[in-house]
Design a protein around this motif. Sequence first.
Motif, PDB file in Angstrom:
ATOM      1  N   TYR A  31       0.704  -1.230   0.034  1.00  0.00           N
ATOM      2  CA  TYR A  31       0.210   0.154  -0.042  1.00  0.00           C
ATOM      3  C   TYR A  31       0.922   1.676  -0.311  1.00  0.00           C
ATOM      4  O   TYR A  31       1.570   1.609   0.735  1.00  0.00           O
ATOM      5  CB  TYR A  31      -0.581   0.115   0.996  1.00  0.00           C
ATOM      6  N   TYR A  33       1.542   5.985  -0.304  1.00  0.00           N
ATOM      7  CA  TYR A  33       0.539   6.500  -0.454  1.00  0.00           C
ATOM      8  C   TYR A  33       1.772   7.888  -0.775  1.00  0.00           C
ATOM      9  O   TYR A  33       2.507   8.140  -0.348  1.00  0.00           O
ATOM     10  CB  TYR A  33       0.155   6.934   1.337  1.00  0.00           C
ATOM     11  N   GLU A  99      -1.750  -1.684  10.100  1.00  0.00           N
ATOM     12  CA  GLU A  99      -2.254   0.084  10.110  1.00  0.00           C
ATOM     13  C   GLU A  99      -1.092   1.262   9.845  1.00  0.00           C
ATOM     14  O   GLU A  99      -1.476   1.740   9.347  1.00  0.00           O
ATOM     15  CB  GLU A  99      -2.782  -0.371  11.308  1.00  0.00           C
ATOM     16  N   THR A 100      -0.022   0.403   9.941  1.00  0.00           N
ATOM     17  CA  THR A 100       1.277   1.427  10.228  1.00  0.00           C
ATOM     18  C   THR A 100       1.928   2.560   9.401  1.00  0.00           C
ATOM     19  O   THR A 100       2.164   0.722   8.377  1.00  0.00           O
ATOM     20  CB  THR A 100       1.858   1.401  11.460  1.00  0.00           C
ATOM     21  N   GLN A 101       1.896   2.983   9.114  1.00  0.00           N
ATOM     22  CA  GLN A 101       2.407   4.251   7.841  1.00  0.00           C
ATOM     23  C   GLN A 101       3.826   4.239   7.735  1.00  0.00           C
ATOM     24  O   GLN A 101       4.207   5.222   8.519  1.00  0.00           O
ATOM     25  CB  GLN A 101       1.449   4.920   7.518  1.00  0.00           C
ATOM     26  N   TYR A 102       4.723   3.880   7.076  1.00  0.00           N
ATOM     27  CA  TYR A 102       6.237   4.655   6.652  1.00  0.00           C
ATOM     28  C   TYR A 102       6.245   5.753   6.167  1.00  0.00           C
ATOM     29  O   TYR A 102       6.308   4.833   4.803  1.00  0.00           O
ATOM     30  CB  TYR A 102       6.977   3.092   7.520  1.00  0.00           C
ATOM     31  N   PHE A 103       6.708   6.438   6.206  1.00  0.00           N
ATOM     32  CA  PHE A 103       6.990   7.517   5.956  1.00  0.00           C
ATOM     33  C   PHE A 103       8.833   8.138   5.192  1.00  0.00           C
ATOM     34  O   PHE A 103       9.533   7.439   6.386  1.00  0.00           O
ATOM     35  CB  PHE A 103       6.252   8.771   6.870  1.00  0.00           C
ATOM     36  N   GLY A 104       8.716   8.357   3.869  1.00  0.00           N
ATOM     37  CA  GLY A 104       9.376   8.884   3.593  1.00  0.00           C
ATOM     38  C   GLY A 104      10.218  10.364   4.577  1.00  0.00           C
ATOM     39  O   GLY A 104       9.223  11.264   5.346  1.00  0.00           O
TER      40      GLY A 104
ATOM     41  N   PHE B  34      -1.936   7.585  16.021  1.00  0.00           N
ATOM     42  CA  PHE B  34      -0.648   7.218  16.516  1.00  0.00           C
ATOM     43  C   PHE B  34      -0.460   9.385  16.977  1.00  0.00           C
ATOM     44  O   PHE B  34      -0.724   9.663  16.553  1.00  0.00           O
ATOM     45  CB  PHE B  34       0.085   7.310  14.806  1.00  0.00           C
ATOM     46  N   TYR B  36       3.888  10.859  15.621  1.00  0.00           N
ATOM     47  CA  TYR B  36       4.498  10.644  14.764  1.00  0.00           C
ATOM     48  C   TYR B  36       5.488  12.302  15.524  1.00  0.00           C
ATOM     49  O   TYR B  36       4.959  12.819  15.368  1.00  0.00           O
ATOM     50  CB  TYR B  36       4.376  10.223  13.161  1.00  0.00           C
TER      51      TYR B  36
END
Lengths: 112, 113
Positions: A31, A33, A99-104, B34, B36
């Motif tokens: 997934y 985004y 559910e966790t999104q990892y960002f650049g 969350f 961040y």
Amino acid sequence: EPEVTQTPSHQVTQMGQEVILRCVPISNHLYFYWYRQILGQKVEFLVSFYNNEISEKSEIFDDQFSVERPDGSNFTLKIRSTKLEDSAMYFCASNGGAETQYFGPGTRLLVL
Amino acid sequence: AQSVTQLDSHVSVSEGTPVLLRCNYSSSYSPSLFWYVQHPNKGLQLLLKYTSAATLVKGINGFEAEFKKSETSFHLTKPSAHMSDAAEYFCVVNNNAGNMLTFGGGTRLMVKP
């Protein structure tokens, strides 16, 4: 630890030009985004992408924007004809189905 | 519809003192929440998450947050601030009907020596 990478870190372009922002998501994620943050404003969702198609998009994501996964590793955001108001930090994110999104780290786009 | 409000745009604490960053949310669904953190010129790093298990959630670097449904809050705390905690912190809610994250406006934490 695997991480999301984005290139370039900074991009300056002239109004009306096309830009492509590139992202390499975490390798087993499915997934993807794009989010953006205009200076001084909140981080805003643009689009989500799964199984080679857009799964959700915001009203910001109009016909000027497109996304593509051209190969097995890259995920791109194209802005067809940039406007001054497209100046922002653009973040790519990925997740592997949880559910966790990892960002650049983001690409800072400046449109002159 | 969902929204997130971070009640303080800036918080300043002295090193070694407690940190409290406040967050209130609204969501039509049972939310996932969350925190961040973003250090200068870095990406958004996940600190911790709440996904309907224990209401007190422990994260990295000594941070924790408590989900209080009755108050629709998810405040972030740390007993003792460190200089390296200086950063921008974002409270985020996940719309369980999809994958779109909704961000709060961010709180910039400053830590004085």
